[in-house]
Motif scaffolding. Structure first.
Motif, PDB file in Angstrom:
ATOM      1  N   UNK A 297       0.816  -1.217   0.000  1.00 32.98           N
ATOM      2  CA  UNK A 297       0.000   0.000   0.000  1.00 32.98           C
ATOM      3  C   UNK A 297       0.849   1.266   0.000  1.00 32.98           C
ATOM      4  N   UNK A 298       1.770   1.363   0.935  1.00 30.23           N
ATOM      5  CA  UNK A 298       2.467   2.644   1.116  1.00 30.23           C
ATOM      6  C   UNK A 298       3.686   2.813   0.225  1.00 30.23           C
ATOM      7  N   UNK A 299       4.173   1.733  -0.367  1.00 35.35           N
ATOM      8  CA  UNK A 299       5.389   1.847  -1.172  1.00 35.35           C
ATOM      9  C   UNK A 299       5.256   1.225  -2.567  1.00 35.35           C
ATOM     10  N   UNK A 300       4.801  -0.023  -2.640  1.00 34.31           N
ATOM     11  CA  UNK A 300       4.788  -0.685  -3.945  1.00 34.31           C
ATOM     12  C   UNK A 300       3.738  -0.064  -4.864  1.00 34.31           C
ATOM     13  N   UNK A 301       2.535   0.170  -4.343  1.00 38.60           N
ATOM     14  CA  UNK A 301       1.500   0.811  -5.162  1.00 38.60           C
ATOM     15  C   UNK A 301       1.945   2.188  -5.678  1.00 38.60           C
ATOM     16  N   UNK A 302       2.443   3.082  -4.805  1.00 45.44           N
ATOM     17  CA  UNK A 302       2.908   4.372  -5.338  1.00 45.44           C
ATOM     18  C   UNK A 302       3.939   4.226  -6.461  1.00 45.44           C
ATOM     19  N   UNK A 303       4.815   3.237  -6.349  1.00 47.95           N
ATOM     20  CA  UNK A 303       5.783   3.049  -7.431  1.00 47.95           C
ATOM     21  C   UNK A 303       5.088   2.603  -8.722  1.00 47.95           C
ATOM     22  N   UNK A 304       4.143   1.698  -8.624  1.00 39.88           N
ATOM     23  CA  UNK A 304       3.425   1.248  -9.827  1.00 39.88           C
ATOM     24  C   UNK A 304       2.684   2.426 -10.475  1.00 39.88           C
TER      25      UNK A 304
ATOM     26  N   UNK B 137      -0.190  -9.151  -3.187  1.00 37.94           N
ATOM     27  CA  UNK B 137      -0.533  -7.926  -2.458  1.00 37.94           C
ATOM     28  C   UNK B 137      -0.472  -6.706  -3.384  1.00 37.94           C
ATOM     29  N   UNK B 138       0.491  -6.699  -4.307  1.00 37.65           N
ATOM     30  CA  UNK B 138       0.588  -5.573  -5.252  1.00 37.65           C
ATOM     31  C   UNK B 138      -0.657  -5.543  -6.148  1.00 37.65           C
TER      32      UNK B 138
ATOM     33  N   UNK C  96      -5.704  -2.992  -7.703  1.00 34.67           N
ATOM     34  CA  UNK C  96      -7.144  -3.046  -7.952  1.00 34.67           C
ATOM     35  C   UNK C  96      -7.898  -2.121  -7.003  1.00 34.67           C
ATOM     36  N   UNK C  97      -7.417  -2.064  -5.779  1.00 36.41           N
ATOM     37  CA  UNK C  97      -8.049  -1.192  -4.787  1.00 36.41           C
ATOM     38  C   UNK C  97      -7.921   0.270  -5.228  1.00 36.41           C
ATOM     39  N   UNK C  98      -6.726   0.639  -5.663  1.00 39.06           N
ATOM     40  CA  UNK C  98      -6.518   1.990  -6.189  1.00 39.06           C
ATOM     41  C   UNK C  98      -7.420   2.252  -7.393  1.00 39.06           C
ATOM     42  N   UNK C  99      -7.491   1.282  -8.292  1.00 36.50           N
ATOM     43  CA  UNK C  99      -8.281   1.483  -9.519  1.00 36.50           C
ATOM     44  C   UNK C  99      -9.746   1.783  -9.216  1.00 36.50           C
ATOM     45  N   UNK C 100     -10.255   1.184  -8.135  1.00 39.69           N
ATOM     46  CA  UNK C 100     -11.640   1.475  -7.747  1.00 39.69           C
ATOM     47  C   UNK C 100     -11.797   2.950  -7.366  1.00 39.69           C
ATOM     48  N   UNK C 101     -10.863   3.447  -6.586  1.00 41.87           N
ATOM     49  CA  UNK C 101     -10.929   4.853  -6.185  1.00 41.87           C
ATOM     50  C   UNK C 101     -10.758   5.762  -7.404  1.00 41.87           C
ATOM     51  N   UNK C 102      -9.844   5.377  -8.270  1.00 43.74           N
ATOM     52  CA  UNK C 102      -9.581   6.203  -9.451  1.00 43.74           C
ATOM     53  C   UNK C 102     -10.808   6.220 -10.368  1.00 43.74           C
TER      54      UNK C 102
END
Ligand SMILES: NC(=O)c1ccc[n+]([C@@H]2O[C@H](COP(=O)([O-])OP(=O)(O)OC[C@H]3O[C@@H](n4cnc5c(N)ncnc54)[C@H](OP(=O)(O)O)[C@@H]3O)[C@@H](O)[C@H]2O)c1
Ligand SMILES: NC(=O)c1ccc[n+]([C@@H]2O[C@H](COP(=O)([O-])OP(=O)(O)OC[C@H]3O[C@@H](n4cnc5c(N)ncnc54)[C@H](OP(=O)(O)O)[C@@H]3O)[C@@H](O)[C@H]2O)c1
Lengths: 286, 286
Positions: A186-193, A244-245, A250-256
């Motif tokens: 959540x706090x590191x890998x997602x922001x990098x993607x 987890x990534x 997918x969690x981010x994509x829902x918000x986006x």
């Protein structure tokens, strides 16, 4: 008495080099041996005073070490532990700084012979730069370091690793490997993607005859700095923390998609509420 | 002779206040009148020496001004131009710093009486802070400022606005409103939509009993700084540049979905290539 007599660091780059620097500065170690594949980098590390000597052979390099710190890309850690396992001195504590823990900790525990001990770790500190020349003693100061002890973890070994990170200036937090992998996804890998995708999207936008990245100002540069991070390291992380990534992407994509919907509808109240919630979350951590 | 005799700034916040500061510093203006809705902010602006005097009434405030600079949120600019239009002195040049141009420039041109001139503008400079206290003279130094002249634009008026931004330290680039809106949707509006979504996603992840944002380190903080930006300003931008913002959000989503696909397949070569392309793009602008 110093905490560590002989410290072997496998992978003397940003993470390994910075730990070596601070432990020496604190007088916490008598001798530091660097282990790597590239002689130029290791020679540089000796010149910089980061390590005392080096070996290109991991088996020879870990000889007599009471603490081994692995700081190579995550896909190489298990193989490396398998190679050094037979050569470890009795009582040796092996720990790592890899950004993923789930795929690493259990295999490494199994590989170590009785009387030697594995402790999984991950300093939540770093920059987008690599190599020993990017390392600096203050990297871990005021940062968190996550350790992931298991039911198998030796108490004495854990205390030694905790003490090491505290001497490096970090606050140690223990959690299980599963939670670790979700939290850092959540706090590191997602922001990098997200950052890597954003830069590629903007760089790939070819509606105009010029590369529009040239119009980007400070905000864009700060926002995308992490997209300068080492591609091989991040390939490894994406491979080793895949589940987890994916979950976080997918969690981010829902918000986006939710935000996209507000933009499409021209929902001013909804947009302002979305942005205000985000600002509130963000301001709470700054 | 100073470039501007009487400068009226409508909206004395970060953008308007910073322009006032640098033009005064350069001796480019004789008198600066601030116009706003909130007396406290305007009084502060006088105290800070940003403006000489103020008016809560836009009609009175623009009296005798040879240059009017609009720096209020983009949704308010057209209304404001409609209000001041009848009160403008002959020869007055009206320009703005709004982040969107397509929806603003044509209506504003139509609203102005003959003998007064509109020039659309947008400094590609800013921070996540708002208000006159966040303003500073160096904000525009070394940055680009985009102007969007049309077939109607008066040459003399355009030259005056160009000169003003050059005195502020910026490199002026002219392009049509359509291109402007696409370019800033890509390099600025999209990153904001992404950052706001990211912070809300991570803040909304409730698998654990604690808020995992507390584990975020420097990288996350830098990456999400723009999510601290003013919600009302960004609501306006999303509403006023709707089409281009949607286009870029969808364009980003394709890249993000492509990356997700590589992660899901565990395609190490594809991942490394994706990250390396991004690093190359990113390093080229730093
Ligand atoms: N950078 C960060 O922000 C950060 C933060 C927390 C944790 N980590 C983790 O820390 C570890 C090291 O990252 P880093 O940033 O220090 O990288 P780095 O600066 O590139 O250093 C890694 C070192 O490992 C060696 N190495 C590279 N590839 C290898 C391979 N395939 N097999 C064996 N050794 C290899 C390299 O030395 P030789 O070429 O001499 O072998 C290099 O000096 C990674 O596991 C990473 O996930 C990184
Ligand atoms: N911030 C950036 O990074 C940036 C960069 C480039 C362009 N811009 C553009 O510059 C403009 C101003 O942004 P800013 O960052 O300077 O914002 P700001 O610091 O909040 O200043 C805006 C000023 O406009 C006035 N205002 C606010 N809402 C208004 C409304 N509904 N009607 C009339 N006046 C209003 C406020 O003064 P009163 O309360 O006294 O009226 C405030 O001082 C916006 O159009 C924005 O899109 C911003």
């Amino acid at each position: 008495m110093p905490l560590i007599q002989r410290l072997a660091i496998i992978g003397v780059g940003l993470i390994g080099g910075s730990l070596a620097r601070i432990l020496r500065e604190k007088g916490a170690v008598v001798e530091i041996v660097g282990i790597g594949r590239g002689e130029a980098n290791l020679r540089k590390a000796v010149e910089l005073g980061v390590i005392d000597r080096y070996s290109l052979d991991p088996v020879a390099g870990v000889e007599g070490a009471d603490l081994v710190f692995l700081a190579t890309p995550v896909c190489s850690i298990i193989d490396m532990v398998a190679r050094i396992a037979p050569a470890l001195a009795p009582g040796c504590v092996v720990t790592d700084g890899g950004s993923v823990k789930g795929e690493i900790v259990a295999p490494c525990e199994k590989l170590l012979p009785p009387g030697t001990f594995f402790v999984g770790g991950h300093p939540i500190a770093g920059t987008e730069k690599s190599g020993v020349e990017a390392s600096f003693a203050a990297l871990y100061q005021g940062k968190r370091c996550i350790l992931t002890p298991t039911a198998q973890t030796d108490g004495e070994a854990l205390r030694k690793v905790v003490r090491m990170w505290e001497l490096a200036g970090s606050e140690v937090v223990c959690m299980d490997v599963e939670k670790h992998d979700r939290v850092v996804a959540a706090i590191s890998h997602l922001p990098h993607m997200v950052a890597y995708s954003l830069v590629n999207a903007v760089g790939g936008y070819d509606r105009f005859s010029e590369n529009i990245l040239k119009y980007s100002a400070g905000g864009f540069r700060d926002f995308t700095r992490i997209a300068s991070s080492d591609p091989a390291m991040w390939r490894d992380i994406a491979l080793m923390n895949r589940e987890a990534v994916l979950e976080m992407m997918d969690f981010f994509s829902e918000y986006f998609a939710g935000l996209r919907n507000l933009v499409e509808k021209g929902d001013g109240h909804g947009l302002e509420a979305f942005f205000a919630r985000s600002k509130q979350n963000r301001d709470a951590i700054s």
